[in-house]
Design a protein around this motif. Structure first.
Motif, PDB file in Angstrom:
ATOM      1  N   ILE A   9       0.815  -1.204   0.000  1.00  0.00           N
ATOM      2  CA  ILE A   9       0.000   0.000   0.000  1.00  0.00           C
ATOM      3  C   ILE A   9       0.859   1.270   0.000  1.00  0.00           C
ATOM      4  N   ILE A  10       1.803   1.361   0.948  1.00  0.00           N
ATOM      5  CA  ILE A  10       2.519   2.631   1.065  1.00  0.00           C
ATOM      6  C   ILE A  10       3.540   2.836  -0.051  1.00  0.00           C
ATOM      7  N   SER A  11       3.998   1.757  -0.696  1.00  0.00           N
ATOM      8  CA  SER A  11       4.925   1.955  -1.812  1.00  0.00           C
ATOM      9  C   SER A  11       4.203   2.579  -3.002  1.00  0.00           C
ATOM     10  N   ASP A  12       2.950   2.202  -3.218  1.00  0.00           N
ATOM     11  CA  ASP A  12       2.168   2.859  -4.269  1.00  0.00           C
ATOM     12  C   ASP A  12       1.847   4.300  -3.888  1.00  0.00           C
ATOM     13  N   LEU A  13       1.526   4.528  -2.615  1.00  0.00           N
ATOM     14  CA  LEU A  13       1.292   5.893  -2.151  1.00  0.00           C
ATOM     15  C   LEU A  13       2.522   6.752  -2.398  1.00  0.00           C
ATOM     16  N   ALA A  14       3.690   6.221  -2.008  1.00  0.00           N
ATOM     17  CA  ALA A  14       4.932   6.985  -2.155  1.00  0.00           C
ATOM     18  C   ALA A  14       5.237   7.279  -3.614  1.00  0.00           C
ATOM     19  N   ALA A  15       4.975   6.298  -4.500  1.00  0.00           N
ATOM     20  CA  ALA A  15       5.211   6.531  -5.932  1.00  0.00           C
ATOM     21  C   ALA A  15       4.344   7.673  -6.439  1.00  0.00           C
ATOM     22  N   GLY A  16       3.126   7.797  -5.901  1.00  0.00           N
ATOM     23  CA  GLY A  16       2.242   8.872  -6.307  1.00  0.00           C
ATOM     24  C   GLY A  16       2.766  10.251  -5.947  1.00  0.00           C
ATOM     25  N   LEU A  17       3.633  10.333  -4.958  1.00  0.00           N
ATOM     26  CA  LEU A  17       4.189  11.621  -4.549  1.00  0.00           C
ATOM     27  C   LEU A  17       5.134  12.200  -5.598  1.00  0.00           C
ATOM     28  N   VAL A  18       5.748  11.325  -6.397  1.00  0.00           N
ATOM     29  CA  VAL A  18       6.775  11.794  -7.329  1.00  0.00           C
ATOM     30  C   VAL A  18       6.404  11.592  -8.794  1.00  0.00           C
ATOM     31  N   GLY A  19       5.159  11.206  -9.066  1.00  0.00           N
ATOM     32  CA  GLY A  19       4.752  11.101 -10.468  1.00  0.00           C
ATOM     33  C   GLY A  19       3.958   9.876 -10.832  1.00  0.00           C
ATOM     34  N   GLY A  20       3.854   8.897  -9.930  1.00  0.00           N
ATOM     35  CA  GLY A  20       2.995   7.754 -10.196  1.00  0.00           C
ATOM     36  C   GLY A  20       3.719   6.483 -10.591  1.00  0.00           C
ATOM     37  N   LEU A  21       2.922   5.425 -10.763  1.00  0.00           N
ATOM     38  CA  LEU A  21       3.475   4.107 -11.059  1.00  0.00           C
ATOM     39  C   LEU A  21       4.122   4.030 -12.436  1.00  0.00           C
ATOM     40  N   GLY A  22       3.746   4.924 -13.322  1.00  0.00           N
ATOM     41  CA  GLY A  22       4.296   4.885 -14.679  1.00  0.00           C
ATOM     42  C   GLY A  22       5.788   5.130 -14.752  1.00  0.00           C
ATOM     43  N   ILE A  23       6.369   5.686 -13.685  1.00  0.00           N
ATOM     44  CA  ILE A  23       7.820   5.922 -13.686  1.00  0.00           C
ATOM     45  C   ILE A  23       8.506   5.158 -12.557  1.00  0.00           C
ATOM     46  N   ALA A  24       7.773   4.244 -11.899  1.00  0.00           N
ATOM     47  CA  ALA A  24       8.291   3.593 -10.695  1.00  0.00           C
ATOM     48  C   ALA A  24       8.972   2.255 -11.003  1.00  0.00           C
ATOM     49  N   PRO A  25      10.226   2.092 -10.561  1.00  0.00           N
ATOM     50  CA  PRO A  25      10.917   0.813 -10.709  1.00  0.00           C
ATOM     51  C   PRO A  25      10.920   0.043  -9.386  1.00  0.00           C
ATOM     52  N   SER A  26      11.279  -1.222  -9.452  1.00  0.00           N
ATOM     53  CA  SER A  26      11.478  -1.985  -8.221  1.00  0.00           C
ATOM     54  C   SER A  26      12.396  -3.159  -8.487  1.00  0.00           C
ATOM     55  N   SER A  27      12.915  -3.695  -7.406  1.00  0.00           N
ATOM     56  CA  SER A  27      13.670  -4.946  -7.489  1.00  0.00           C
ATOM     57  C   SER A  27      13.104  -5.919  -6.484  1.00  0.00           C
ATOM     58  N   ASN A  28      13.234  -7.206  -6.812  1.00  0.00           N
ATOM     59  CA  ASN A  28      12.815  -8.283  -5.921  1.00  0.00           C
ATOM     60  C   ASN A  28      14.038  -9.158  -5.699  1.00  0.00           C
ATOM     61  N   LEU A  29      14.527  -9.164  -4.461  1.00  0.00           N
ATOM     62  CA  LEU A  29      15.794  -9.814  -4.165  1.00  0.00           C
ATOM     63  C   LEU A  29      15.603 -11.016  -3.248  1.00  0.00           C
ATOM     64  N   GLY A  30      16.425 -12.040  -3.471  1.00  0.00           N
ATOM     65  CA  GLY A  30      16.448 -13.216  -2.604  1.00  0.00           C
ATOM     66  C   GLY A  30      17.825 -13.833  -2.623  1.00  0.00           C
ATOM     67  N   ASP A  31      17.968 -14.932  -1.931  1.00  0.00           N
ATOM     68  CA  ASP A  31      19.265 -15.606  -1.858  1.00  0.00           C
ATOM     69  C   ASP A  31      19.641 -16.281  -3.167  1.00  0.00           C
ATOM     70  N   HIS A  32      18.646 -16.601  -4.008  1.00  0.00           N
ATOM     71  CA  HIS A  32      18.904 -17.421  -5.190  1.00  0.00           C
ATOM     72  C   HIS A  32      18.723 -16.684  -6.507  1.00  0.00           C
ATOM     73  N   ALA A  33      18.138 -15.506  -6.474  1.00  0.00           N
ATOM     74  CA  ALA A  33      17.911 -14.753  -7.719  1.00  0.00           C
ATOM     75  C   ALA A  33      17.539 -13.321  -7.375  1.00  0.00           C
ATOM     76  N   ALA A  34      17.573 -12.475  -8.401  1.00  0.00           N
ATOM     77  CA  ALA A  34      17.137 -11.083  -8.271  1.00  0.00           C
ATOM     78  C   ALA A  34      16.377 -10.718  -9.542  1.00  0.00           C
ATOM     79  N   MET A  35      15.219 -10.108  -9.368  1.00  0.00           N
ATOM     80  CA  MET A  35      14.384  -9.738 -10.514  1.00  0.00           C
ATOM     81  C   MET A  35      14.075  -8.244 -10.432  1.00  0.00           C
ATOM     82  N   PHE A  36      14.286  -7.551 -11.538  1.00  0.00           N
ATOM     83  CA  PHE A  36      14.100  -6.102 -11.606  1.00  0.00           C
ATOM     84  C   PHE A  36      12.946  -5.825 -12.566  1.00  0.00           C
ATOM     85  N   GLU A  37      12.065  -4.890 -12.192  1.00  0.00           N
ATOM     86  CA  GLU A  37      10.850  -4.736 -12.983  1.00  0.00           C
ATOM     87  C   GLU A  37      10.294  -3.323 -12.916  1.00  0.00           C
ATOM     88  N   ALA A  38       9.473  -3.012 -13.913  1.00  0.00           N
ATOM     89  CA  ALA A  38       8.636  -1.816 -13.858  1.00  0.00           C
ATOM     90  C   ALA A  38       7.432  -2.145 -12.999  1.00  0.00           C
TER      91      ALA A  38
END
Length: 491
Positions: free
Chosen positions: A240-269
């Motif tokens: 919830i709050i990550s979407d809220l925070a993205a809205g403060l600076v322009g919205g989800l259309g410009i928001a990146p993220s990463s998903n990290l773990g011990d076995h892989a890392a995935m980067f996404e829009a």
């Protein structure tokens, strides 16, 4: 071979072009990275709508999972679950399969993108636990009118996400980490994250620790977002709050993220597949390009990451050849022209500086079943969840009679978490789902006793089952002298 002919080794990354505008923003991003000299070799794989249509119920073919398992890195465009195909989210499938427990969402004010918060200097990171909490998806219909969702939070899950937050703060030379929870209400689950935050913070004396209740966090993000540096929180809170925070600076259309773990890392829009503009050459690749910058830093290609980021900053700041979602009405260009503009700006320096980054690595956790045994363990009672249309007074008298010649006494009955028997004088709307708490007359030590309490529990449940429909039973234990359960409201 001459020295000039020697090239640095490239890192192989699985590219998932995805659905809708996904292939377009992926192609644009890779064009920019190639032009910048990114040390990456791409291996394309399929996930999402086309996989569902081929009968892959998870949306992620085995070949794709194998590619990510081998490369340990993926760059992913938006995926969709089309109506009529599949049923599971391909995104969730990959997060769960690779235990990508740390979701990293940077939130920074970008040049040229005007919002009501422009000029505030927003520059924070939301670190979201990504695999536990209610998103474990363990749900049951208890009765035809009552649904249950289990909120599961674990000590190792809390510890590793908080350590990830502190590790990120060190890598980016940030000054503070704020743990955001609902520990004032959920004292065992959310409280576990609060307590773990306090424990881990002691190992990082150079980083200022903090705690905030999650609803106040949402409030403060709107009131003074510039006050936050790193926020770490549980799965649903973070969603919830990550979407809220993205809205403060322009919205989800410009928001990146990463998903990290011990076995892989995935980067996404973060944004969706936008099927309404798919194939029209209008998509904005900023979010995926920003995710690729995170990928470059993950593989320690810091110079290339800064080169691409600075080119993006200049493109946004100068406002030339921006896609329609960023440009003044009627003056937008297509994906290709925007991409060309970023490439043309490679090598230039923006007025907005890139942050200082160091290599960020997660602590590797042992591959074993996490277990912690208390010094003492007592079984003090059970909660039995019953379905009935009786009123609370009649139910209470009936259960007291059933327990009278058993090893238990009826301690109380609650309905949707509020005590209704013995009556408290309050007003509670009753549904056909009662939590009935029975306490042992003589608690059983499970540390040094041969008794498990199972025969006593079976005896009571058998008697209850002769008169009522019961859904499930929770053991009430005491670890190291401390109750390992909460009391209902009013108790």
């Amino acid at each position: 071979m001459s020295a000039s002919a020697v090239t640095s080794p490239k890192t192989k990354v699985t590219a998932l072009p995805g659905d809708g505008i996904g292939p377009e923003v992926m192609a644009a991003t890779i064009r920019i990275l190639d032009a910048a000299g990114a040390p990456i070799e791409w291996e394309y794989a399929e996930a999402g709508a086309e996989a569902f249509k081929k009968g892959v119920i998870t949306g992620v073919p085995r070949e794709t999972l194998d590619s990510i398992s081998t490369n340990k890195l993926a760059l992913k465009s938006p995926l969709e679950t089309p109506i009529g195909y599949g049923g599971k989210s391909a995104n969730v499938t990959m997060r769960k399969f690779f235990e990508l427990y740390a979701n990293i969402r940077p939130v920074r004010e970008l040049p040229g993108i005007t919002t009501p918060f422009s000029g505030r200097g927003i520059d924070m990171v939301i670190v979201r636990e990504n695999v536990e909490d209610v998103y474990a998806g363990i749900e049951h219909m208890q009765t035809t009118t009552v649904a249950q969702c289990l909120k599961l939070m674990t000590a190792p899950g809390c510890e590793r996400i908080i350590r990830a937050a502190y590790g990120l703060a060190q890598a980016e030379e940030r000054k503070g980490v704020t743990v955001a929870t609902k520990a004032n209400i959920m004292k065992l689950t959310e409280g576990m994250m609060k307590r773990m935050g306090e424990k881990v913070a002691a190992e990082f004396p150079d980083i200022k620790p903090g705690h905030i209740i999650i609803d106040n966090c949402a409030h403060q993000l709107v009131i003074k977002p510039e006050a936050f540096d790193v926020i770490v929180t549980s799965n649903m809170n973070g969603d919830i709050i990550s979407d809220l925070a993205a809205g403060l600076v322009g919205g989800l259309g410009i928001a990146p993220s990463s998903n990290l773990g011990d076995h892989a890392a995935m980067f996404e829009a973060v944004h969706g597949s936008a099927p309404d503009i798919a194939g029209k050459g209008l998509a904005n690749p900023t979010a995926l390009l920003s995710a690729s910058i995170m990928l470059l830093r993950h593989i320690a290609a810091f110079d290339v990451a800064e080169k691409v980021e600075q080119a993006l900053f200049i493109t946004l700041a100068e406002g030339k050849n921006l896609t329609g979602d960023l440009a003044p009405r009627g003056h937008g260009v297509g994906t290709a022209a925007f991409t060309d503009q970023v490439i043309a700006n490679l090598g230039r320096s923006s007025a907005m500086k890139s942050r200082t980054y160091k290599k960020f690595e997660l602590k590797t956790w042992p591959e074993l079943t996490a277990h912690s045994e208390p010094t003492t363990r007592e079984l003090v009672g059970i909660d039995v969840f019953l379905e009935t249309d009786l009123g609370s007074e009649e139910l209470g008298k009936t259960l007291e009679a059933i327990a009278q010649d058993s090893p238990f006494t009826l301690s109380g009955i609650s309905n949707r978490g509020v005590q209704v028997y013995p009556p408290t004088g309050g007003y509670t709307f009753l549904v056909d789902h009662f939590a009935c708490r029975f306490m042992f007359k003589n608690p059983i030590s499970l540390t040094d006793s041969t008794s498990s309490g199972q025969p006593e529990i079976s005896y009571l449940v058998q008697r209850l089952g002769a008169k009522f429909t019961w859904m499930h039973i929770e053991k009430l234990q005491r670890f190291d002298g401390k109750d390992a359960f909460e009391r209902p409201q009013g108790a």
